[in-house]
Design a protein around this motif. Structure first.
Motif, PDB file in Angstrom:
ATOM      1  N   VAL A   1      51.985 -29.917  47.428  1.00  0.00           N
ATOM      2  CA  VAL A   1      52.256 -28.888  48.436  1.00  0.00           C
ATOM      3  C   VAL A   1      51.022 -28.044  48.738  1.00  0.00           C
ATOM      4  CG1 VAL A   1      54.726 -28.857  47.947  1.00  0.00           C
ATOM      5  CG2 VAL A   1      53.247 -27.182  46.805  1.00  0.00           C
TER       6      VAL A   1
ATOM      7  N   ALA B   1      59.070 -22.417  47.756  1.00  0.00           N
ATOM      8  CA  ALA B   1      60.325 -22.996  47.234  1.00  0.00           C
ATOM      9  C   ALA B   1      60.027 -23.983  46.112  1.00  0.00           C
ATOM     10  CB  ALA B   1      61.092 -23.682  48.362  1.00  0.00           C
ATOM     11  N   VAL B   2      58.993 -24.774  46.297  1.00  0.00           N
ATOM     12  CA  VAL B   2      58.631 -25.757  45.272  1.00  0.00           C
ATOM     13  C   VAL B   2      58.176 -25.044  44.001  1.00  0.00           C
ATOM     14  CG1 VAL B   2      57.015 -27.611  44.678  1.00  0.00           C
ATOM     15  CG2 VAL B   2      58.127 -27.578  46.936  1.00  0.00           C
TER      16      VAL B   2
ATOM     17  N   GLU C   1      65.064 -24.823  51.658  1.00  0.00           N
ATOM     18  CA  GLU C   1      64.250 -24.790  50.443  1.00  0.00           C
ATOM     19  C   GLU C   1      64.482 -26.039  49.590  1.00  0.00           C
ATOM     20  OE1 GLU C   1      63.757 -20.000  49.674  1.00  0.00           O
ATOM     21  OE2 GLU C   1      65.688 -20.932  49.198  1.00  0.00           O
ATOM     22  N   ARG C   2      65.751 -26.433  49.503  1.00  0.00           N
ATOM     23  CA  ARG C   2      66.036 -27.671  48.774  1.00  0.00           C
ATOM     24  C   ARG C   2      65.342 -28.859  49.420  1.00  0.00           C
ATOM     25  NH1 ARG C   2      71.831 -29.138  48.631  1.00  0.00           N
ATOM     26  NH2 ARG C   2      72.088 -27.431  50.111  1.00  0.00           N
TER      27      ARG C   2
ATOM     28  N   LEU D   1      61.747 -41.835  42.616  1.00  0.00           N
ATOM     29  CA  LEU D   1      60.550 -41.653  43.453  1.00  0.00           C
ATOM     30  C   LEU D   1      59.331 -41.236  42.625  1.00  0.00           C
ATOM     31  CD1 LEU D   1      62.194 -39.826  46.488  1.00  0.00           C
ATOM     32  CD2 LEU D   1      60.930 -41.988  46.613  1.00  0.00           C
TER      33      LEU D   1
ATOM     34  N   ALA E   1      62.661 -28.861  51.057  1.00  0.00           N
ATOM     35  CA  ALA E   1      61.216 -28.802  50.783  1.00  0.00           C
ATOM     36  C   ALA E   1      60.912 -29.426  49.417  1.00  0.00           C
ATOM     37  CB  ALA E   1      60.733 -27.352  50.829  1.00  0.00           C
ATOM     38  N   VAL E   2      61.760 -29.142  48.441  1.00  0.00           N
ATOM     39  CA  VAL E   2      61.541 -29.693  47.100  1.00  0.00           C
ATOM     40  C   VAL E   2      61.695 -31.218  47.130  1.00  0.00           C
ATOM     41  CG1 VAL E   2      62.444 -29.739  44.731  1.00  0.00           C
ATOM     42  CG2 VAL E   2      62.164 -27.547  45.935  1.00  0.00           C
ATOM     43  N   TYR E   3      62.742 -31.681  47.803  1.00  0.00           N
ATOM     44  CA  TYR E   3      62.913 -33.129  47.900  1.00  0.00           C
ATOM     45  C   TYR E   3      61.752 -33.786  48.665  1.00  0.00           C
ATOM     46  CZ  TYR E   3      67.615 -33.352  45.875  1.00  0.00           C
ATOM     47  OH  TYR E   3      68.673 -33.329  45.007  1.00  0.00           O
ATOM     48  N   ARG E   4      61.243 -33.067  49.677  1.00  0.00           N
ATOM     49  CA  ARG E   4      60.134 -33.645  50.443  1.00  0.00           C
ATOM     50  C   ARG E   4      58.866 -33.705  49.587  1.00  0.00           C
ATOM     51  NH1 ARG E   4      56.689 -31.947  54.640  1.00  0.00           N
ATOM     52  NH2 ARG E   4      57.625 -29.868  54.744  1.00  0.00           N
ATOM     53  N   ALA E   5      58.642 -32.694  48.753  1.00  0.00           N
ATOM     54  CA  ALA E   5      57.476 -32.739  47.856  1.00  0.00           C
ATOM     55  C   ALA E   5      57.590 -33.940  46.924  1.00  0.00           C
ATOM     56  CB  ALA E   5      57.386 -31.437  47.053  1.00  0.00           C
ATOM     57  N   ILE E   6      58.794 -34.129  46.378  1.00  0.00           N
ATOM     58  CA  ILE E   6      59.015 -35.253  45.459  1.00  0.00           C
ATOM     59  C   ILE E   6      58.815 -36.592  46.176  1.00  0.00           C
ATOM     60  CG2 ILE E   6      60.880 -36.464  44.221  1.00  0.00           C
ATOM     61  CD1 ILE E   6      61.888 -33.634  43.334  1.00  0.00           C
ATOM     62  N   GLY E   7      59.317 -36.680  47.405  1.00  0.00           N
ATOM     63  CA  GLY E   7      59.275 -37.958  48.128  1.00  0.00           C
ATOM     64  C   GLY E   7      57.931 -38.281  48.753  1.00  0.00           C
ATOM     65  N   SER E   8      57.126 -37.247  49.006  1.00  0.00           N
ATOM     66  CA  SER E   8      55.853 -37.508  49.685  1.00  0.00           C
ATOM     67  C   SER E   8      54.664 -37.391  48.739  1.00  0.00           C
ATOM     68  CB  SER E   8      55.687 -36.556  50.877  1.00  0.00           C
ATOM     69  OG  SER E   8      55.605 -35.214  50.441  1.00  0.00           O
ATOM     70  N   ARG E   9      54.935 -37.177  47.453  1.00  0.00           N
ATOM     71  CA  ARG E   9      53.868 -37.184  46.440  1.00  0.00           C
ATOM     72  C   ARG E   9      53.314 -38.605  46.348  1.00  0.00           C
ATOM     73  NH1 ARG E   9      52.988 -39.643  42.649  1.00  0.00           N
ATOM     74  NH2 ARG E   9      55.031 -40.545  42.973  1.00  0.00           N
TER      75      ARG E   9
ATOM     76  N   ASN F   1      61.118 -35.177  37.648  1.00  0.00           N
ATOM     77  CA  ASN F   1      61.609 -35.151  39.029  1.00  0.00           C
ATOM     78  C   ASN F   1      63.111 -34.855  39.055  1.00  0.00           C
ATOM     79  OD1 ASN F   1      59.222 -35.687  40.349  1.00  0.00           O
ATOM     80  ND2 ASN F   1      59.827 -37.688  41.152  1.00  0.00           N
TER      81      ASN F   1
ATOM     82  N   ALA G   1      47.603 -24.097  52.956  1.00  0.00           N
ATOM     83  CA  ALA G   1      47.112 -25.333  52.349  1.00  0.00           C
ATOM     84  C   ALA G   1      46.948 -26.354  53.475  1.00  0.00           C
ATOM     85  CB  ALA G   1      48.096 -25.831  51.302  1.00  0.00           C
TER      86      ALA G   1
ATOM     87  N   PHE H   1      53.210 -28.510  54.345  1.00  0.00           N
ATOM     88  CA  PHE H   1      54.218 -27.590  53.812  1.00  0.00           C
ATOM     89  C   PHE H   1      53.881 -26.168  54.256  1.00  0.00           C
ATOM     90  CE2 PHE H   1      54.931 -31.265  51.299  1.00  0.00           C
ATOM     91  CZ  PHE H   1      56.236 -31.184  50.835  1.00  0.00           C
TER      92      PHE H   1
ATOM     93  N   VAL I   1      67.483 -27.397  42.043  1.00  0.00           N
ATOM     94  CA  VAL I   1      67.780 -26.899  43.396  1.00  0.00           C
ATOM     95  C   VAL I   1      69.193 -27.262  43.846  1.00  0.00           C
ATOM     96  CG1 VAL I   1      65.351 -26.816  44.055  1.00  0.00           C
ATOM     97  CG2 VAL I   1      66.696 -28.851  44.652  1.00  0.00           C
TER      98      VAL I   1
ATOM     99  N   GLU J   1      57.904 -23.133  52.294  1.00  0.00           N
ATOM    100  CA  GLU J   1      58.264 -24.393  51.628  1.00  0.00           C
ATOM    101  C   GLU J   1      57.510 -24.544  50.303  1.00  0.00           C
ATOM    102  OE1 GLU J   1      59.488 -27.232  55.385  1.00  0.00           O
ATOM    103  OE2 GLU J   1      57.356 -26.838  55.042  1.00  0.00           O
ATOM    104  N   ARG J   2      56.233 -24.162  50.346  1.00  0.00           N
ATOM    105  CA  ARG J   2      55.468 -24.221  49.087  1.00  0.00           C
ATOM    106  C   ARG J   2      56.059 -23.281  48.059  1.00  0.00           C
ATOM    107  NH1 ARG J   2      49.764 -22.480  49.664  1.00  0.00           N
ATOM    108  NH2 ARG J   2      50.390 -21.889  51.766  1.00  0.00           N
TER     109      ARG J   2
ATOM    110  N   SER K   1      48.625 -29.996  54.070  1.00  0.00           N
ATOM    111  CA  SER K   1      49.661 -30.354  53.107  1.00  0.00           C
ATOM    112  C   SER K   1      50.957 -30.693  53.826  1.00  0.00           C
ATOM    113  CB  SER K   1      49.916 -29.206  52.121  1.00  0.00           C
ATOM    114  OG  SER K   1      50.705 -28.187  52.715  1.00  0.00           O
TER     115      SER K   1
END
Lengths: 221, 221
Positions: free
Chosen positions: B152, A16-17, B13-14, A50, B16-24, A145, A4, A9, A152, A13-14, A7
């Motif tokens: 992501v 994992a999401v 992995e955790r 967030l 990554a999930v927090y980063r997706a949430i924070g950078s959305r 969220n 991607a 990621f 996780v 990492e993707r 992105s």
């Protein structure tokens, strides 16, 4: 998966999401009762804070409940609402309903009552003139969220909607101008089931993606 | 971060999930116009379809819109609603409002109109007797899943609420019994800003977590 571009990621990492999204469960049983450390709960609530919000209004408020007396009152409110709800079913459906575990109010060490200001001063009205309900929707985005962050962290979350919101208003001193959006049970769990409880219990099947996506215009099925 | 026992997610992995949430981000500009491949869009929609839903009702429907003529009609509906909305502001606030980019209907190659059946047959009424609005909330949870999956994949999403829903109903032939929840603009973007647009534009500040969390009962601030 193809890369991607842009992105930021990696494929891992993707993945994992997507795994967090796919393995999140609405948990009602299987809470183990262990204390949720403050720093873990704070990370999960920070993830909620967030979320997108109309006009950047952040119209949500999270009431963290650990007090056992309060949770007992909520549990009693659930029992009353559930008795009424069960009365809507008969025969085999009633038997299936009676077998479902629908809440973990006392079993989960943390409950969170989520409320929303439907007419927030913050945001200066941006985006709410044509669709005022978006403040409420922002609050629900925050809950999702929270739910994914909890997943996780190994925390189960169960959303209990079988409660008269007026009871929650009284128990937690919530002013009339705020809307009660959700009551969540949160705690560490033995594990996360592979499939939704209601599928395993034979209550409902799962609609495949093809049944919920249309192209260019709505299609009656 | 301490290990989250039993979550099945590594620290990376955790994160990554927090980063997706924070950078959305809620993206309204910066769409680059590139086609979104079908398989990518399908992954993002599948993430939406994995959201929690009351009674496992999956009351959502996603109308994927690529047709330029339809998007032009939606854009015209936005322009009309936005002219009315702008009339609510004066002076410096109006100037700030006029500088905001509030939609990317034509710039994003994919639009998605999200609708909800507020009284679904699926789910057999479970959880909706005391709080019927939970069907709508399920649909919003699905949107937040979509938004994070899009992040992501490098896809920006912008939720446009400055449109009269009646116009969307007419354009996409949506029956009266369904509620129009959201209109989303989706496409690849040049990048994701470090902060929300409305913060950068000086429209609103960000509420810290301490201001949105209470303990045991609601606290007036």
């Amino acid at each position: 998966m193809r890369p991607a571009t842009g992105s930021g990621f990696s494929a891992a990492e993707r993945a994992a999401v997507y795994r967090a999204i796919g393995s999140r469960r609405d948990v009602r049983a299987d809470f183990i009762g262990d204390t949720v450390p403050d720093d873990v709960l704070e990370r999960v609530l920070a993830a909620a804070n967030l979320a997108p919000s109309v006009g950047l209004s952040q119209p949500w408020r999270f009431i963290v409940v650990r007090d056992l007396a309060s949770r007992r009152r909520v549990r009693a409110a659930f029992e009353a609402a559930n008795a009424s709800a069960a009365a809507a079913y008969t025969g085999e459906e009633l038997e299936r309903y009676a077998r479902l575990t629908l809440q973990g109010i006392l079993e989960a060490p943390v409950n969170i009552c989520v409320v929303c200001d439907d007419d927030p001063q913050r945001g200066h009205g941006l985006g709410r003139q044509t669709m005022p309900e978006t403040a409420r929707y922002s609050t629900v985005c925050a809950i999702q969220n929270l739910w994914l962050a909890a997943r996780v962290e190994g925390l189960g979350v169960g959303w209990v909607s079988i409660i008269d919101p007026r009871e929650l208003r009284a128990i937690f001193a919530i002013p009339e101008r705020l809307t009660i959006v959700a009551y969540l049970c949160v705690g560490y769990v033995r594990g996360f089931a592979d499939e939704p409880d209601l599928l395993r219990a034979g209550w409902e099947t799962v609609l495949p993606l093809s049944e919920v996506v249309d192209h260019e215009r709505y299609t009656e099925r």
